[in-house]
Design an enzyme around this catalytic site. Structure first.
Site, PDB file in Angstrom:
ATOM      1  N   ILE A   1       4.489  -0.603   1.762  1.00  0.00           N
ATOM      2  CA  ILE A   1       3.042  -0.434   1.948  1.00  0.00           C
ATOM      3  C   ILE A   1       2.765   0.568   3.075  1.00  0.00           C
ATOM      4  O   ILE A   1       1.888   1.432   2.952  1.00  0.00           O
ATOM      5  CB  ILE A   1       2.360  -1.796   2.222  1.00  0.00           C
ATOM      6  CG1 ILE A   1       2.508  -2.695   0.981  1.00  0.00           C
ATOM      7  CG2 ILE A   1       0.886  -1.609   2.575  1.00  0.00           C
ATOM      8  CD1 ILE A   1       2.090  -4.144   1.187  1.00  0.00           C
TER       9      ILE A   1
ATOM     10  N   THR B   1      -3.795  -5.515   7.306  1.00  0.00           N
ATOM     11  CA  THR B   1      -3.764  -5.975   5.911  1.00  0.00           C
ATOM     12  C   THR B   1      -2.429  -6.675   5.644  1.00  0.00           C
ATOM     13  O   THR B   1      -2.051  -6.850   4.494  1.00  0.00           O
ATOM     14  CB  THR B   1      -3.925  -4.802   4.916  1.00  0.00           C
ATOM     15  OG1 THR B   1      -2.867  -3.863   5.143  1.00  0.00           O
ATOM     16  CG2 THR B   1      -5.263  -4.118   5.044  1.00  0.00           C
TER      17      THR B   1
ATOM     18  N   ARG C   1      -0.379  -9.727   7.732  1.00  0.00           N
ATOM     19  CA  ARG C   1      -0.473 -11.182   7.858  1.00  0.00           C
ATOM     20  C   ARG C   1      -1.272 -11.498   9.117  1.00  0.00           C
ATOM     21  O   ARG C   1      -1.095 -10.836  10.166  1.00  0.00           O
ATOM     22  CB  ARG C   1       0.912 -11.824   7.971  1.00  0.00           C
ATOM     23  CG  ARG C   1       1.679 -11.941   6.651  1.00  0.00           C
ATOM     24  CD  ARG C   1       1.057 -12.967   5.689  1.00  0.00           C
ATOM     25  NE  ARG C   1       1.771 -13.077   4.438  1.00  0.00           N
ATOM     26  CZ  ARG C   1       1.512 -12.387   3.329  1.00  0.00           C
ATOM     27  NH1 ARG C   1       0.526 -11.511   3.314  1.00  0.00           N
ATOM     28  NH2 ARG C   1       2.210 -12.592   2.230  1.00  0.00           N
TER      29      ARG C   1
ATOM     30  N   ASP D   1      -7.901  -7.890   6.526  1.00  0.00           N
ATOM     31  CA  ASP D   1      -7.829  -8.470   5.178  1.00  0.00           C
ATOM     32  C   ASP D   1      -7.118  -9.815   5.243  1.00  0.00           C
ATOM     33  O   ASP D   1      -7.013 -10.509   4.235  1.00  0.00           O
ATOM     34  CB  ASP D   1      -7.080  -7.514   4.233  1.00  0.00           C
ATOM     35  CG  ASP D   1      -7.150  -7.977   2.783  1.00  0.00           C
ATOM     36  OD1 ASP D   1      -8.256  -8.350   2.343  1.00  0.00           O
ATOM     37  OD2 ASP D   1      -6.109  -7.972   2.093  1.00  0.00           O
TER      38      ASP D   1
ATOM     39  N   GLU E   1      -6.415 -18.382   7.678  1.00  0.00           N
ATOM     40  CA  GLU E   1      -7.106 -18.081   6.413  1.00  0.00           C
ATOM     41  C   GLU E   1      -6.906 -19.155   5.345  1.00  0.00           C
ATOM     42  O   GLU E   1      -7.723 -19.267   4.418  1.00  0.00           O
ATOM     43  CB  GLU E   1      -6.656 -16.718   5.861  1.00  0.00           C
ATOM     44  CG  GLU E   1      -5.217 -16.684   5.368  1.00  0.00           C
ATOM     45  CD  GLU E   1      -4.820 -15.327   4.773  1.00  0.00           C
ATOM     46  OE1 GLU E   1      -5.065 -14.291   5.410  1.00  0.00           O
ATOM     47  OE2 GLU E   1      -4.270 -15.330   3.656  1.00  0.00           O
TER      48      GLU E   1
ATOM     49  N   HIS F   1      -8.345 -11.351   1.951  1.00  0.00           N
ATOM     50  CA  HIS F   1      -6.986 -11.160   1.408  1.00  0.00           C
ATOM     51  C   HIS F   1      -7.046 -10.606  -0.021  1.00  0.00           C
ATOM     52  O   HIS F   1      -6.510 -11.207  -0.956  1.00  0.00           O
ATOM     53  CB  HIS F   1      -6.198 -12.482   1.450  1.00  0.00           C
ATOM     54  CG  HIS F   1      -4.710 -12.260   1.539  1.00  0.00           C
ATOM     55  ND1 HIS F   1      -3.878 -13.010   2.318  1.00  0.00           N
ATOM     56  CD2 HIS F   1      -3.903 -11.355   0.936  1.00  0.00           C
ATOM     57  CE1 HIS F   1      -2.636 -12.599   2.196  1.00  0.00           C
ATOM     58  NE2 HIS F   1      -2.631 -11.578   1.355  1.00  0.00           N
ATOM     59  N   GLN F   2      -7.718  -9.466  -0.166  1.00  0.00           N
ATOM     60  CA  GLN F   2      -7.869  -8.878  -1.497  1.00  0.00           C
ATOM     61  C   GLN F   2      -7.108  -7.571  -1.656  1.00  0.00           C
ATOM     62  O   GLN F   2      -7.248  -6.889  -2.676  1.00  0.00           O
ATOM     63  CB  GLN F   2      -9.363  -8.670  -1.824  1.00  0.00           C
ATOM     64  CG  GLN F   2     -10.034  -7.568  -0.992  1.00  0.00           C
ATOM     65  CD  GLN F   2     -11.458  -7.288  -1.437  1.00  0.00           C
ATOM     66  OE1 GLN F   2     -12.369  -8.005  -1.053  1.00  0.00           O
ATOM     67  NE2 GLN F   2     -11.675  -6.254  -2.215  1.00  0.00           N
TER      68      GLN F   2
ATOM     69  N   PHE G   1      -4.130  -6.929  -2.401  1.00  0.00           N
ATOM     70  CA  PHE G   1      -3.242  -6.886  -3.584  1.00  0.00           C
ATOM     71  C   PHE G   1      -4.022  -6.901  -4.889  1.00  0.00           C
ATOM     72  O   PHE G   1      -3.440  -6.697  -5.952  1.00  0.00           O
ATOM     73  CB  PHE G   1      -2.324  -8.125  -3.572  1.00  0.00           C
ATOM     74  CG  PHE G   1      -3.066  -9.389  -3.938  1.00  0.00           C
ATOM     75  CD1 PHE G   1      -3.878 -10.035  -3.025  1.00  0.00           C
ATOM     76  CD2 PHE G   1      -3.002  -9.909  -5.222  1.00  0.00           C
ATOM     77  CE1 PHE G   1      -4.597 -11.172  -3.375  1.00  0.00           C
ATOM     78  CE2 PHE G   1      -3.720 -11.057  -5.587  1.00  0.00           C
ATOM     79  CZ  PHE G   1      -4.518 -11.684  -4.642  1.00  0.00           C
TER      80      PHE G   1
HETATM   81  P1  NAD Z   1       8.470  -4.132   3.302  1.00  0.00           P
HETATM   82  O1  NAD Z   1       9.497  -5.187   3.452  1.00  0.00           O
HETATM   83  O2  NAD Z   1       8.664  -3.067   2.273  1.00  0.00           O
HETATM   84  O3  NAD Z   1       8.227  -3.406   4.704  1.00  0.00           O
HETATM   85  C1  NAD Z   1       8.130  -4.076   5.919  1.00  0.00           C
HETATM   86  C2  NAD Z   1       8.622  -3.130   6.992  1.00  0.00           C
HETATM   87  O4  NAD Z   1       8.369  -3.746   8.249  1.00  0.00           O
HETATM   88  C3  NAD Z   1      10.134  -2.847   6.908  1.00  0.00           C
HETATM   89  O5  NAD Z   1      10.370  -1.453   6.903  1.00  0.00           O
HETATM   90  C4  NAD Z   1      10.690  -3.509   8.152  1.00  0.00           C
HETATM   91  O6  NAD Z   1      11.812  -2.814   8.706  1.00  0.00           O
HETATM   92  C5  NAD Z   1       9.484  -3.428   9.080  1.00  0.00           C
HETATM   93  N1  NAD Z   1       9.574  -4.328  10.220  1.00  0.00           N
HETATM   94  C6  NAD Z   1      10.264  -5.486  10.337  1.00  0.00           C
HETATM   95  N2  NAD Z   1      10.114  -5.976  11.585  1.00  0.00           N
HETATM   96  C7  NAD Z   1       9.333  -5.097  12.242  1.00  0.00           C
HETATM   97  C8  NAD Z   1       8.842  -5.035  13.578  1.00  0.00           C
HETATM   98  N3  NAD Z   1       9.165  -5.968  14.490  1.00  0.00           N
HETATM   99  N4  NAD Z   1       8.038  -4.003  13.920  1.00  0.00           N
HETATM  100  C9  NAD Z   1       7.732  -3.038  13.025  1.00  0.00           C
HETATM  101  N5  NAD Z   1       8.188  -3.027  11.764  1.00  0.00           N
HETATM  102  C10 NAD Z   1       8.970  -4.051  11.378  1.00  0.00           C
HETATM  103  O7  NAD Z   1       7.095  -4.904   3.047  1.00  0.00           O
HETATM  104  P2  NAD Z   1       5.763  -4.319   2.368  1.00  0.00           P
HETATM  105  O8  NAD Z   1       5.823  -4.535   0.896  1.00  0.00           O
HETATM  106  O9  NAD Z   1       5.484  -2.956   2.895  1.00  0.00           O
HETATM  107  O10 NAD Z   1       4.691  -5.371   2.926  1.00  0.00           O
HETATM  108  C11 NAD Z   1       4.344  -5.411   4.290  1.00  0.00           C
HETATM  109  C12 NAD Z   1       3.542  -6.671   4.553  1.00  0.00           C
HETATM  110  O11 NAD Z   1       2.280  -6.559   3.861  1.00  0.00           O
HETATM  111  C13 NAD Z   1       4.181  -7.945   3.935  1.00  0.00           C
HETATM  112  O12 NAD Z   1       5.056  -8.528   4.843  1.00  0.00           O
HETATM  113  C14 NAD Z   1       2.995  -8.824   3.660  1.00  0.00           C
HETATM  114  O13 NAD Z   1       2.845  -9.684   4.761  1.00  0.00           O
HETATM  115  C15 NAD Z   1       1.801  -7.864   3.586  1.00  0.00           C
HETATM  116  N6  NAD Z   1       1.134  -7.846   2.284  1.00  0.00           N
HETATM  117  C16 NAD Z   1      -0.209  -8.021   2.248  1.00  0.00           C
HETATM  118  C17 NAD Z   1      -0.892  -7.989   1.030  1.00  0.00           C
HETATM  119  C18 NAD Z   1      -2.389  -8.140   0.949  1.00  0.00           C
HETATM  120  O14 NAD Z   1      -2.918  -8.432  -0.128  1.00  0.00           O
HETATM  121  N7  NAD Z   1      -3.120  -7.941   2.028  1.00  0.00           N
HETATM  122  C19 NAD Z   1      -0.172  -7.800  -0.153  1.00  0.00           C
HETATM  123  C20 NAD Z   1       1.220  -7.603  -0.067  1.00  0.00           C
HETATM  124  C21 NAD Z   1       1.866  -7.640   1.158  1.00  0.00           C
END
Ligand code: NAD
Length: 332
Positions: free
Chosen positions: A156, A233, A235, A259, A264, A296-297, A299
């Site tokens: 993301i 967006t 957690r 988000d 929540e 939380h929208q 996604f």
């Molecule tokens: P991902 O696993 O592809 O990427 C997460 C990145 O964070 C990795 O590159 C990891 O190395 C890095 N990371 C780990 N610890 C860290 C730290 N201490 N400081 C900085 N970076 C660090 O995950 P993603 O698919 O990109 O998703 C990211 C987050 O988005 C998920 O963990 C989830 O909580 C959230 N998310 C939210 C929604 C939504 O609807 N709002 C939907 C999907 C995911």
């Protein structure tokens, strides 16, 4: 045959899972009830359970599920901070997830929050509805040439960086596991404190872990520019909400787009418009004119829901056929 119960189901979940299941023909029951310590005993007669972001799978819940015959927990989301993985492993319960469904969906929502805050679209929409075409109070700022800090450059984070580079932003990033693509597309990695210091806009895209819990707190906010625009967006637990409220009052944080919110689970995904919200901290957040909250929208796009359903059912089918679920879908 694997019989699955899907919990916390909304009509839109059921629609996309039923559509996808035409190909798989799995036995699925749907329940709107959330998985909690109080409800876990209700789900009997199933070997798999499909859960969502705010369902709780702690030690107590996992033990109840195990006793009820659950062998597989399929998360229909990417994050798995709501599950006690160590306990699941001890109990021999496999936990799988959907690590990638549409990073662009969340990235586009992130940029939507930034633009809404920077150009005040939410206010303009309401004004024009009332035939008020005055521009006072709607003055915005350009994204072009602003410095955006990205914490977490996974799927993301990277999708967000690509969009922001297109806007002409300077993008500075922090991630303990850097990705060379980030440099190739014109962004740069810096130590975390420098990202805090340089960012006009700061966007969080790292998972919630013990290391990232309340990464945004009184101390880290002090390192940021006065008037910073902060977007989460990822957690809710990444932000100390009390600290952010204090910083909004002091005008140190100039804009806040959320988000996700730490508490929540008591609010999001439900229509509470006829009820009294008891969370005073959340209600305080909503009083600020420069705070924008969505429930939380990030996604929530057609493409993402389709992919979530297909990937979840593929995982369950593999489990049923006693085939290995590929490592990237297993939570460990
Ligand atoms: P991902 O696993 O592809 O990427 C997460 C990145 O964070 C990795 O590159 C990891 O190395 C890095 N990371 C780990 N610890 C860290 C730290 N201490 N400081 C900085 N970076 C660090 O995950 P993603 O698919 O990109 O998703 C990211 C987050 O988005 C998920 O963990 C989830 O909580 C959230 N998310 C939210 C929604 C939504 O609807 N709002 C939907 C999907 C995911």
């Amino acid at each position: 045959m694997t019989k699955m119960i899907m919990v916390s189901v909304k009509p839109y979940d059921q629609k996309y899972f039923e559509q996808a299941n035409q190909k798989f023909n799995l036995s699925i029951d749907y329940s709107p009830i959330h998985l909690t310590e109080e409800t876990a005993h209700l789900f009997q007669g199933y070997s798999a359970i499909c859960i969502f972001v705010n369902d709780i799978a702690n030690e107590k819940v996992l033990n109840i599920l195990k006793n009820n015959g659950i062998k597989l927990i399929a998360l229909r989301c990417a994050g798995f901070n709501n599950i006690d993985l160590e306990c699941a492993k001890k109990l021999g319960i496999t936990v799988c997830r959907v690590p990638e469904y549409s990073p662009q969906a969340v990235a586009e929502h992130t940029v939507g929050l930034i633009l809404t805050l920077s150009r005040k679209y939410h206010k303009a929409y309401n004004r024009v509805k009332e035939d008020n075409f005055a521009l006072d109070g709607l003055l915005g700022f350009n994204l072009y040439q602003k410095t955006v800090g990205i914490i977490g450059t996974g799927k993301i984070g990277l999708a967000t960086i690509k969009i922001l580079i297109g806007f002409g932003c300077k993008v500075v990033c922090y991630d303990p596991s850097p990705n060379p693509v980030v440099n190739e597309i014109g962004a740069e990695y810096l130590p975390l404190d420098q990202v805090f210091q340089q960012a006009d806009i700061l966007s969080l895209h790292c998972p919630l872990t013990p290391q990232t819990h309340q990464l945004i707190n009184t101390e880290s906010i002090q390192k940021m520019k006065k008037g910073v625009c902060l977007i989460n967006t990822s957690r809710g637990g990444l932000i100390d909400t009390q600290a952010i409220i204090a910083a909004l009052k002091q005008k140190h944080v100039g804009y806040l787009g959320l988000d996700v919110y730490e508490q929540e689970a008591d609010l999001f995904f439900e229509d509470l418009s006829d009820q009294i919200i008891e969370d005073d901290i959340f209600q305080r957040l909503l009083t600020f004119p420069n705070v924008l909250v969505t429930g939380h929208q990030g996604f929530f796009t057609q493409e993402a829901l389709q992919c979530i359903a297909e990937t979840s059912l593929t995982n369950i089918q593999k489990f049923e056929a006693q085939q290995a679920i590929p490592a990237e879908f297993i939570c460990s």
